[in-house]
Design a protein around this motif. Structure first.
Motif, PDB file in Angstrom:
ATOM      1  N   PRO A  18      30.014   1.740  22.584  1.00  0.00           N
ATOM      2  CA  PRO A  18      29.844   1.695  24.037  1.00  0.00           C
ATOM      3  C   PRO A  18      28.423   1.401  24.491  1.00  0.00           C
ATOM      4  N   GLY A  19      27.405   1.744  23.646  1.00  0.00           N
ATOM      5  CA  GLY A  19      26.038   1.741  24.118  1.00  0.00           C
ATOM      6  C   GLY A  19      25.243   0.464  23.947  1.00  0.00           C
ATOM      7  N   SER A  20      25.609  -0.375  22.991  1.00  0.00           N
ATOM      8  CA  SER A  20      24.854  -1.611  22.767  1.00  0.00           C
ATOM      9  C   SER A  20      25.594  -2.487  21.773  1.00  0.00           C
ATOM     10  N   TYR A  38      28.189   0.607  33.727  1.00  0.00           N
ATOM     11  CA  TYR A  38      28.798   1.580  34.626  1.00  0.00           C
ATOM     12  C   TYR A  38      28.067   2.920  34.631  1.00  0.00           C
ATOM     13  N   LEU A  39      26.938   2.986  33.947  1.00  0.00           N
ATOM     14  CA  LEU A  39      26.141   4.213  33.952  1.00  0.00           C
ATOM     15  C   LEU A  39      25.364   4.330  35.256  1.00  0.00           C
ATOM     16  N   GLU A  40      25.354   5.516  35.820  1.00  0.00           N
ATOM     17  CA  GLU A  40      24.524   5.787  36.994  1.00  0.00           C
ATOM     18  C   GLU A  40      24.231   7.289  37.035  1.00  0.00           C
ATOM     19  N   GLU A  41      23.413   7.692  37.984  1.00  0.00           N
ATOM     20  CA  GLU A  41      22.813   9.027  37.969  1.00  0.00           C
ATOM     21  C   GLU A  41      23.849  10.148  37.971  1.00  0.00           C
ATOM     22  N   SER A  42      24.891  10.037  38.775  1.00  0.00           N
ATOM     23  CA  SER A  42      25.841  11.145  38.865  1.00  0.00           C
ATOM     24  C   SER A  42      26.579  11.356  37.547  1.00  0.00           C
ATOM     25  N   ALA A 150      35.859   9.295  29.757  1.00  0.00           N
ATOM     26  CA  ALA A 150      35.264   8.482  30.805  1.00  0.00           C
ATOM     27  C   ALA A 150      35.750   7.062  30.571  1.00  0.00           C
ATOM     28  N   VAL A 151      36.663   6.604  31.432  1.00  0.00           N
ATOM     29  CA  VAL A 151      37.341   5.327  31.241  1.00  0.00           C
ATOM     30  C   VAL A 151      36.619   4.251  32.041  1.00  0.00           C
ATOM     31  N   ALA A 152      36.082   3.261  31.330  1.00  0.00           N
ATOM     32  CA  ALA A 152      35.355   2.169  31.981  1.00  0.00           C
ATOM     33  C   ALA A 152      36.343   1.103  32.444  1.00  0.00           C
ATOM     34  N   PRO A 153      36.083   0.466  33.587  1.00  0.00           N
ATOM     35  CA  PRO A 153      36.987  -0.564  34.102  1.00  0.00           C
ATOM     36  C   PRO A 153      36.778  -1.898  33.396  1.00  0.00           C
ATOM     37  N   VAL A 154      37.082  -1.909  32.108  1.00  0.00           N
ATOM     38  CA  VAL A 154      36.902  -3.108  31.307  1.00  0.00           C
ATOM     39  C   VAL A 154      37.938  -3.112  30.190  1.00  0.00           C
ATOM     40  N   ILE A 155      38.415  -4.274  29.816  1.00  0.00           N
ATOM     41  CA  ILE A 155      39.325  -4.449  28.680  1.00  0.00           C
ATOM     42  C   ILE A 155      38.534  -5.140  27.579  1.00  0.00           C
ATOM     43  N   PRO A 180      30.615   6.426  41.402  1.00  0.00           N
ATOM     44  CA  PRO A 180      30.294   5.286  42.263  1.00  0.00           C
ATOM     45  C   PRO A 180      30.370   3.942  41.546  1.00  0.00           C
ATOM     46  N   ALA A 181      30.145   3.935  40.229  1.00  0.00           N
ATOM     47  CA  ALA A 181      30.166   2.679  39.480  1.00  0.00           C
ATOM     48  C   ALA A 181      31.565   2.291  39.017  1.00  0.00           C
TER      49      ALA A 181
END
Length: 212
Positions: A18-20, A38-42, A150-155, A180-181
């Motif tokens: 997921p990270g790189s 999709y990473l953000e402060e919250s 944490a499900v990212a909106p990507v396939i 928010p992301a």
């Protein structure tokens, strides 16, 4: 202690890299880094709160070696560095003789016996991060108490999937929210075998139901 599996996944269930792009290119995986947009402060605050619950990290060999390579090199003020490096690490493997990321305990032999004994120790959570194969084996063995996704909106379309075990499991949803992301954050309790039923139609409404 309770075992909590905390994972970042794509909509098609991939948890690899997921990270790189360089995080985990094993088995020809070329689409690493899918979580970062999709990473953000919250969400960073949320993951920090989850890590506050950990009394140890339970990792498979592949994830352990990647974490042992990377986390000691990450400088403050990253909000996780000090805790990740200080927490006890338990690595489930029959191929490592000893750990290089102190403090580390190598768990060998039967998974149910070694991890089951660890669960009986007092404390908070043993958290599984990454380690998709280990997470699936722990679920199959009935050792997982909670699942955070944490499900990212990507396939992604390729890569190792998290929920690839052989034993069915039922879950109870404890919390759900979106960031928010666009991440969907789901927290579950593992309840045992999955329930099944045959569809017999919609239950009739009670007398007077649906009328004003």
């Amino acid at each position: 202690m309770k075992i909590a599996v905390t994972q970042f996944v794509t909509l098609d269930g991939v948890s690899q890299g997921p990270g790189s792009a360089e995080e985990d290119p094993s088995d020809g995986f070329t689409r690493g880094g899918w979580f970062v947009p999709y990473l953000e402060e919250s969400f960073v605050r949320q993951t920090s709160q989850w890590l506050d619950l950990a009394d140890g990290l339970l990792l498979g060999r592949r994830t352990y070696e990647a974490f042992a390579r990377d986390w000691p090199q990450i400088a403050e003020p990253d909000p996780f560095t000090a805790r990740m490096n200080a927490l006890p690490k338990y690595v489930v493997t029959d191929t490592l003789e000893h750990g290089t990321w102190s403090p580390t305990t190598v768990l060998r032999g039967d998974l149910a016996a070694t991890v089951g004994a660890l669960k009986k120790e007092p404390g908070g959570e043993l958290q599984v991060h990454g380690s998709a194969r280990l997470a699936a084996s722990l679920l199959d063995a009935g050792l997982v108490d909670g699942l955070r996704l944490a499900v990212a909106p990507v396939i992604a379309g390729q890569g190792r999937r998290l929920l690839s075990g052989q034993v069915d499991r039922g879950l109870r949803l404890l919390d759900q929210r979106t960031t928010p992301a666009g991440l969907v954050v789901l927290e579950y309790e593992v309840t045992g075998p999955a329930p099944y039923a045959d569809y017999d139609g919609v239950e009739p409404l009670g007398e007077g139901a649906g009328t004003r």
